[in-house]
Scaffold this motif. Sequence first.
Motif, mmCIF file in Angstrom:
data_model
loop_
_atom_site.group_PDB
_atom_site.id
_atom_site.type_symbol
_atom_site.label_atom_id
_atom_site.label_comp_id
_atom_site.label_asym_id
_atom_site.label_seq_id
_atom_site.Cartn_x
_atom_site.Cartn_y
_atom_site.Cartn_z
ATOM 1 N N ILE A 71 0.864 -1.274 -0.054
ATOM 2 C CA ILE A 71 0.155 0.109 0.192
ATOM 3 C C ILE A 71 1.097 1.108 0.238
ATOM 4 O O ILE A 71 1.869 0.710 1.006
ATOM 5 C CB ILE A 71 -0.774 -0.024 1.347
ATOM 6 C CG1 ILE A 71 -1.734 -0.980 1.779
ATOM 7 C CG2 ILE A 71 -1.852 0.824 1.193
ATOM 8 C CD1 ILE A 71 -2.545 -1.387 0.223
ATOM 9 N N ALA A 72 0.217 2.269 -0.879
ATOM 10 C CA ALA A 72 1.212 3.094 -1.231
ATOM 11 C C ALA A 72 1.169 4.291 0.305
ATOM 12 O O ALA A 72 0.000 4.508 0.995
ATOM 13 C CB ALA A 72 1.128 4.433 -2.143
ATOM 14 N N GLU A 73 2.091 5.139 0.637
ATOM 15 C CA GLU A 73 2.594 6.078 2.051
ATOM 16 C C GLU A 73 1.105 6.927 2.205
ATOM 17 O O GLU A 73 0.607 6.880 3.682
ATOM 18 C CB GLU A 73 3.044 7.125 2.392
ATOM 19 C CG GLU A 73 5.206 5.423 2.598
ATOM 20 C CD GLU A 73 6.340 6.504 2.159
ATOM 21 O OE1 GLU A 73 6.053 7.808 1.905
ATOM 22 O OE2 GLU A 73 7.575 5.596 1.927
ATOM 23 N N ARG A 74 0.093 7.665 1.544
ATOM 24 C CA ARG A 74 -0.745 7.967 1.404
ATOM 25 C C ARG A 74 -1.870 7.733 1.333
ATOM 26 O O ARG A 74 -2.575 8.047 2.307
ATOM 27 C CB ARG A 74 -0.749 9.261 -0.471
ATOM 28 C CG ARG A 74 -1.103 7.752 -1.173
ATOM 29 C CD ARG A 74 -1.233 8.819 -2.739
ATOM 30 N NE ARG A 74 -1.212 8.173 -3.826
ATOM 31 C CZ ARG A 74 -0.641 7.506 -4.616
ATOM 32 N NH1 ARG A 74 0.752 8.024 -4.406
ATOM 33 N NH2 ARG A 74 -0.968 6.325 -5.876
ATOM 34 N N ASP A 75 -1.416 6.442 1.887
ATOM 35 C CA ASP A 75 -2.967 5.278 1.931
ATOM 36 C C ASP A 75 -2.698 4.606 3.302
ATOM 37 O O ASP A 75 -3.702 4.066 3.624
ATOM 38 C CB ASP A 75 -3.654 4.409 0.445
ATOM 39 C CG ASP A 75 -3.608 4.787 -0.830
ATOM 40 O OD1 ASP A 75 -4.331 6.878 -0.956
ATOM 41 O OD2 ASP A 75 -3.570 4.613 -2.123
#
Length: 655
Positions: A71-75
Amino acid sequence: IFFSSMPAKKELHSAVRALPMDHLVWAKVKGHPAWPAQVAHPTSADSQRFGRAPKGAVFVRFLVTDECAFIAERDLFEYAEHKAKFCRKSQAKLFLTAVEQAELKAGAPSRSTGAVSQTDAAETPIKSAAKSVTKNNVKKGEVSPVETLPDLDVSGQIESDTSSDDGADLNDFEKEREQIMQRNMQVLQSLAIDEIKFEPASPVRRVSSAPKRRRSPEPVEQRPKSARIAGKVAAGQMPSSLREETKLVMLPAPTLGREKDVWQRERPLGDVPLVAQADKEEAEEKEAEGQQGGPADGEGEIDSVGRPGPRTKAFTQLLQGLRCGPGPALTEFPYARMRCKEQHVAKVVPERIFSVACHPAPDTSLVAVGDKCGNVGFYQPDAPPDRSVTVFAPHVRPVPALLFHAQDPHKVYSCSYEGVARMMDIGAEKFVEVYATESEEEMMASMAADFANDTLYLGMKSGEVIVKDLRTAKAVSHALHDKKVSGLAVNPCNANMIATSALDRSLCLWDVRKLKAAKDAVSVGLFEASVSSVAFDPSGTRVVGTSMDDTVRLFDVKASDFQKSVVRIRHNNQTGRWLTNFKAIFDPSGKHVVVGSLQQPRGIDVFDAKTGKQTCRLTGDFFQSVASLLAFHPTMPLLAGGNSSGRVSVFSAKK
């Protein structure tokens, strides 16, 4: 590293990288709500499945579903700090179970470190609320964690979290939306809707205003049994032993000049008596009266059927008084003065008219017409109405041509589809048979005559032309066309030239001295459809043909190129099945061509013979039908037209 309040996005993402294993986070996947998950280390199977970790992504394992993903950091979001926000996103049973499992895991210290954060150590109202919601309560539908969140005593923690943490991520619209949702939730809880029990209303039973009455079946009357079926003799019936055999005799229906099926009538062979139809009907009525009771006192002897009566005698006297001679030539036909009066329209024959001719006497108006059933009618426009029409029946099938003898006014020639040509001889009081084919299937379709040389030309359905010598029994047949010869004409100034029109789309000129086969034609004019008529002008220099290709064409007889010497006139000739085909003719002056018309109001079209342009149109208040066939009087300003109902209309310049 643990956080007591929500950091900014950049700080959050950097903090996420430093999170230990099994740390709780909210993982957001596109198209799905944020889900509780734990930071995990990918196994060898996960590495083979997902491959190399993307840049800036963290490997997590979702609770309950046990799914895993990078999962991307922004999510990724801290679980404790965003619990109040993401718990409202879904009320699905699986989601609530994941939240419950996350709450249970949040109460235990991390496996990687024994430190307990300030947020997890303290029993926050949100955590206690989540713990108080068990699986049984969720299954029973009594309460959900989302419903109890706004009513908890958060001691300023939720408000501080919302103001400090959510304020950094939410815009003004989202903040206003959160406030409206909290107010609506408080209003719903104040109404205590969960305590209200809804019971289904009992179905309403409709009661009819009045009970329906069933009609009692009426008794069926028993009919008496048939004595015939029972084999008994009925009352008033004669026994079969005494009954005589009865035979049904069909009486023939009377056929007085008109019959529905013309083709079922047998053609009469030989001569036919000259008896008017009116005299036949009158004689038959008297004969019927004589059979019933005989003639009354003072009456004369009854005439037998077939003897000339009063109407026949009056007509023969009329013809005997006629004289043919040279009359004044009409150099200009007075179309402007032509009128059709009411007394000049009469029903002459019972069926559709197939031929029209005018008697050449210079001082008498007499029109002859032939109809579909073989009747030949004579009409006198200037005679009293009760004596203006005389009808004879020399044939039994359509009469396509009628000719008055130019030198002998007492003779009238006619031909019929039955294959018989006859001459009316008033001296002998009969219709003399001039020529008859071997079979009645050999139909005669047209006729022309050269009375100066006693020659009669007959056009046949087979395409042959029969040349009959009126002085002898000699008749010669020539195969000139492939289909029916629809028209025949003799050049008035050159008796050795005749013209024919046929259904093979041709109009031909012939020299009778070299008349043998189709290749012997002097000139040939081709049309785009069948040609229904042909006629010469009085000078014999031009010939006109009417075709179903909607044209009327005039040819120069003396032209070297006959086909190119044409004057084409566009004209609607589609008469259909129930109207006789149009047949264009020249007027006595030879300057104009006239032809019937389908236009409204009904009339007769007149065209200039040189240019082909329409010069005028003959109409009238009493001319109300399509005159398919026309005939001019040779010396008088008189034009007669016949329609398809047996009616004759006469245009005349007389006052």
